[in-house]
Write an enzyme that holds these catalytic residues in place. Structure first.
Site, PDB file in Angstrom:
ATOM      1  N   ASN A  59       0.871  -1.169   0.000  1.00 33.72           N
ATOM      2  CA  ASN A  59       0.000   0.000   0.000  1.00 33.72           C
ATOM      3  C   ASN A  59       0.911   1.223   0.000  1.00 33.72           C
ATOM      4  OD1 ASN A  59      -1.803   2.026   0.540  1.00 33.72           O
ATOM      5  ND2 ASN A  59      -2.718   1.055   2.342  1.00 33.72           N
TER       6      ASN A  59
ATOM      7  N   ARG B  44     -10.938  17.518   5.743  1.00 34.70           N
ATOM      8  CA  ARG B  44     -11.719  17.805   4.528  1.00 34.70           C
ATOM      9  C   ARG B  44     -13.127  18.252   4.900  1.00 34.70           C
ATOM     10  NH1 ARG B  44     -10.489  12.219   1.541  1.00 34.70           N
ATOM     11  NH2 ARG B  44      -8.788  11.901   2.998  1.00 34.70           N
TER      12      ARG B  44
ATOM     13  N   GLU C 142      -8.431  -3.639   5.126  1.00 34.79           N
ATOM     14  CA  GLU C 142      -8.339  -3.504   3.660  1.00 34.79           C
ATOM     15  C   GLU C 142      -7.306  -4.461   3.085  1.00 34.79           C
ATOM     16  OE1 GLU C 142      -7.708   0.454   4.585  1.00 34.79           O
ATOM     17  OE2 GLU C 142      -9.377   1.242   3.413  1.00 34.79           O
TER      18      GLU C 142
ATOM     19  N   HIS D  50     -12.722   4.410  -0.800  1.00 36.88           N
ATOM     20  CA  HIS D  50     -12.816   3.530   0.377  1.00 36.88           C
ATOM     21  C   HIS D  50     -13.519   2.215   0.038  1.00 36.88           C
ATOM     22  CE1 HIS D  50     -12.696   6.966   3.634  1.00 36.88           C
ATOM     23  NE2 HIS D  50     -11.493   6.526   3.337  1.00 36.88           N
TER      24      HIS D  50
ATOM     25  N   ARG E 123      -2.420  -1.951  -3.586  1.00 35.08           N
ATOM     26  CA  ARG E 123      -3.597  -1.100  -3.416  1.00 35.08           C
ATOM     27  C   ARG E 123      -3.475   0.109  -4.336  1.00 35.08           C
ATOM     28  NH1 ARG E 123      -5.768   2.118   1.872  1.00 35.08           N
ATOM     29  NH2 ARG E 123      -7.678   2.799   0.898  1.00 35.08           N
TER      30      ARG E 123
END
Ligand code: ADP
Length: 399
Positions: free
Chosen positions: A7, A240, A384, A179, A89
């Site tokens: 990742n 954000r 993940e 996601h 990923r």
């Protein structure tokens, strides 16, 4: 099959070695680690089961050097060799990759073209793929798994923005969603916990970490998600803003005499929990100050309100078919206060929390709804990497 899951972010590399199969029925995690601050004076932490962890600091000039460091360390651990495959990923798969894919030159060229759509996220992954291929050669197959692909099932009415149609076509503008590996994992894990196939469960997943997104899942498939063309849309996040009136961009540019790139930076890096509170983007600090600091309280309240608004909307588009609400991510897994604040006032649709279970379900998987609740509420630890390893096995076993 023993899979090295990589990742790669812009300046980090995280990895795990996972022994798995397509179904993930028997899964073992053998090693994990991180290289941080690639591009300068970096630090790394590697650990394998049954061996002492190693920590060090040294100059790591690029992703190739970082991957080299990991491979060299793996080489010194006989129990971890040989690696059968590498799973990478990749955040953005655009409209081309609707599921994980075996990596070849053509795939790499497409991923490079996609960097335009995801300039903050994809370049690191592409560097990691190139580095791994250079170091490991063609003998070890590699698979790319995407954060967008779980959302390719979102119907057009939810994916398209109401801007001139030609503009959307010309610039490939649509809701891609992100996601996806997390939401896919969370629904699969929920299905496992309640003993059903994932294709028979409908739920709303709330993945709440530094980045946050909600997904409406019908019969195991995403039908809407809160992040859109970029990961900026939707829920309030660490830094954000999530949803704002799009007219703010030109208004603020005029009033503050800055360009669009600066506003982009404000909305991505200085907004959300950090912007509202003026204290921190870390939910731990904000919930600790909830009773004493009005700005911390404001940030947490706005965060929870937005999440509840999306939850209500998604229960509605699922037309009453949702059987569960699933919390995951660092905040969803650990903050009983946030879970309670989001679900407070959801009694109208029959959701009832078990307060004691909510308070104690921290960092582990389980049900936090009361027995009489019409919908299950679950906390699930997102993994993940496990999904990337299973997707890698699926692609290669099919081949
Ligand atoms: P990322 O999106 O970077 O993967 P994580 O899923 O690790 O992020 O989530 C990070 C967030 O989780 C941070 O806002 C952090 O404050 C929050 N978090 C972690 N532990 C707790 C806790 N015990 N209580 C509240 N928030 C927590």
């Amino acid at each position: 099959m023993k899979v090295l899951v990589l990742n790669c972010g812009s300046s980090t590399l995280k990895f795990q070695i996972i022994e798995t199969s397509e179904s993930g029925a028997v899964e073992r995690k053998l090693a994990r680690g991180i290289v941080d601050r690639i591009g300068g004076q970096a630090s790394y932490h590697f650990e394998a089961d049954g061996a002492a962890a190693v920590n060090n600091a040294l100059v790591v000039r690029d992703h190739e050097a970082a991957v080299g460091l990991v491979i060299e360390w793996l080489g010194s651990k006989p129990g971890l060799k040989p690696i059968d495959a590498v799973g990478h990923r990749v955040v953005h798969g655009g409209d081309r990759f609707t599921s994980a894919v075996l990596i070849d030159d053509d795939v790499i060229a497409t991923l490079e073209a996609l960097c335009e759509l995801a300039p903050l996220h994809n370049p690191g992954a592409v560097s990691g793929i190139r580095a791994a291929r250079k170091i490991l050669g063609d003998a070890i197959p590699m698979v790319a798994a995407f954060d967008t692909s779980f959302h390719h099932t979102i119907p057009q009415q939810a994916a398209i923005y109401a801007i001139p149609y030609e503009l959307s076509q010309r610039h490939k503008i649509r809701r891609y969603g992100f996601h996806g590996l997390a939401h896919q994992h969370d629904i699969a894990r929920y299905a496992e916990l309640v003993g059903k196939p994932p294709t028979q469960v409908s739920a709303v997943t709330l993945h709440l970490g530094n980045g946050c997104s909600a997904t409406a899942i019908r019969n195991g498939q995403s039908i809407d998600t809160s992040m859109g063309f970029t990961p900026l849309e939707g829920l309030v996040m660490g830094t954000r803003s999530g949803d704002v009136d799009p007219a703010l961009v030109s208004y603020l540019a005029r009033k503050e005499r800055v360009d669009a790139a600066e506003i982009d930076n404000w909305l991505n890096k200085l907004s959300g929990l950090l912007g509202l509170s003026g204290i921190s983007n870390d939910m731990r600090e904000l919930t600790a100050a909830y009773q004493t600091n009005p700005r911390a309280r404001l940030a947490v309240d706005v965060f929870c309100y937005r999440a509840r608004k999306y939850l209500g909307a998604y229960l509605s588009i699922l037309e009453g078919s949702a059987e569960a609400v699933i919390f995951s991510g660092g905040i969803g897994e650990n903050s009983a206060l946030v879970r309670k604040n989001i679900l407070n006032a959801m009694a109208w649709c029959g959701i009832r929390l078990d307060d004691a279970a909510n308070e104690t379900m921290i960092g582990r998987d389980g049900r936090i709804s009361a027995p009489q609740s019409k919908l299950d509420v679950f906390v699930i630890h997102t993994d993940e990497e496990a999904i990337i390893a299973r997707e890698t096995a699926r692609v290669l076993e099919k081949k």
